[in-house]
Scaffold this motif. Sequence first.
Motif, PDB file in Angstrom:
ATOM      1  N   LEU A  19       0.825  -1.205   0.000  1.00 47.94           N
ATOM      2  CA  LEU A  19       0.000   0.000   0.000  1.00 47.94           C
ATOM      3  C   LEU A  19       0.866   1.265   0.000  1.00 47.94           C
ATOM      4  N   LEU A  20       1.938   1.268   0.782  1.00 43.89           N
ATOM      5  CA  LEU A  20       2.829   2.429   0.788  1.00 43.89           C
ATOM      6  C   LEU A  20       3.493   2.628  -0.574  1.00 43.89           C
ATOM      7  N   LEU A  21       3.868   1.535  -1.228  1.00 44.54           N
ATOM      8  CA  LEU A  21       4.455   1.652  -2.567  1.00 44.54           C
ATOM      9  C   LEU A  21       3.469   2.294  -3.551  1.00 44.54           C
ATOM     10  N   MET A  22       2.198   1.964  -3.419  1.00 44.45           N
ATOM     11  CA  MET A  22       1.183   2.457  -4.348  1.00 44.45           C
ATOM     12  C   MET A  22       0.512   3.756  -3.900  1.00 44.45           C
ATOM     13  N   ALA A  23       0.752   4.191  -2.658  1.00 40.24           N
ATOM     14  CA  ALA A  23       0.049   5.334  -2.081  1.00 40.24           C
ATOM     15  C   ALA A  23       0.092   6.597  -2.943  1.00 40.24           C
ATOM     16  N   PRO A  24       1.253   6.986  -3.493  1.00 43.03           N
ATOM     17  CA  PRO A  24       1.245   8.211  -4.300  1.00 43.03           C
ATOM     18  C   PRO A  24       0.271   8.134  -5.483  1.00 43.03           C
ATOM     19  N   ASN A  25       0.144   6.969  -6.088  1.00 48.97           N
ATOM     20  CA  ASN A  25      -0.790   6.820  -7.198  1.00 48.97           C
ATOM     21  C   ASN A  25      -2.234   6.695  -6.708  1.00 48.97           C
ATOM     22  N   ALA A  76      10.209   3.871  12.154  1.00 51.00           N
ATOM     23  CA  ALA A  76       9.739   4.152  10.794  1.00 51.00           C
ATOM     24  C   ALA A  76       8.353   4.799  10.813  1.00 51.00           C
ATOM     25  N   SER A  77       7.477   4.338  11.703  1.00 49.17           N
ATOM     26  CA  SER A  77       6.118   4.880  11.738  1.00 49.17           C
ATOM     27  C   SER A  77       6.109   6.333  12.209  1.00 49.17           C
ATOM     28  N   LEU A  78       6.909   6.644  13.218  1.00 52.10           N
ATOM     29  CA  LEU A  78       6.967   8.036  13.684  1.00 52.10           C
ATOM     30  C   LEU A  78       7.604   8.941  12.629  1.00 52.10           C
ATOM     31  N   PHE A  79       8.615   8.417  11.936  1.00 48.45           N
ATOM     32  CA  PHE A  79       9.232   9.166  10.836  1.00 48.45           C
ATOM     33  C   PHE A  79       8.206   9.440   9.741  1.00 48.45           C
ATOM     34  N   LEU A  80       7.441   8.422   9.360  1.00 45.29           N
ATOM     35  CA  LEU A  80       6.425   8.580   8.316  1.00 45.29           C
ATOM     36  C   LEU A  80       5.359   9.586   8.740  1.00 45.29           C
ATOM     37  N   LEU A 101       0.585  10.752   7.531  1.00 44.11           N
ATOM     38  CA  LEU A 101       0.223  10.844   8.946  1.00 44.11           C
ATOM     39  C   LEU A 101      -0.614   9.631   9.364  1.00 44.11           C
ATOM     40  N   PHE A 102      -1.637   9.309   8.590  1.00 43.04           N
ATOM     41  CA  PHE A 102      -2.524   8.200   8.935  1.00 43.04           C
ATOM     42  C   PHE A 102      -1.777   6.864   8.936  1.00 43.04           C
ATOM     43  N   ALA A 103      -0.998   6.603   7.897  1.00 51.10           N
ATOM     44  CA  ALA A 103      -0.257   5.338   7.818  1.00 51.10           C
ATOM     45  C   ALA A 103       0.757   5.240   8.949  1.00 51.10           C
ATOM     46  N   GLY A 104       1.476   6.334   9.234  1.00 50.47           N
ATOM     47  CA  GLY A 104       2.461   6.323  10.306  1.00 50.47           C
ATOM     48  C   GLY A 104       1.840   6.028  11.660  1.00 50.47           C
TER      49      GLY A 104
END
Length: 125
Positions: A19-25, A76-80, A101-104
């Motif tokens: 999902l993160l890989l595809m998120a921008p699209n 990683a989640s806090l960074f995201l 923000l939501f994913a992180g």
Amino acid sequence: MKVIPAYMHGIMDYLGGLLLLMAPNLFGFADVGGAPVLIPRLLGIIILAQALLTDYEVGLFKVMPMRMHIFNDYFASLFLAASPWLFGFADQPSNVWMPHLFAGLSIFVLSLMTEPFPRTRRAVV
């Protein structure tokens, strides 16, 4: 309270990484470029690689302890979640920064609630 089995966390790792890989699209900000696009894609790759290396039921190579995996997830989640402010794209439309923000925050909560050992090998405490 640790209520999510490591197995379920692993499934979420694979789904979340993709999902993160595809998120921008998926969220329509792929054309923005720069940090808003690179960060979720790089973290998606890292999450998938970490899932393959983790010593849990769905890991392929089983070289990384689950506790280290969870620690990496916290970082990683806090960074995201903070990335829109760290990299200055929080002033973009919400479809650009809100997925970060939501994913992180979701990954952080998932990690907080995950059992630190696979169910096939429970730790003696």
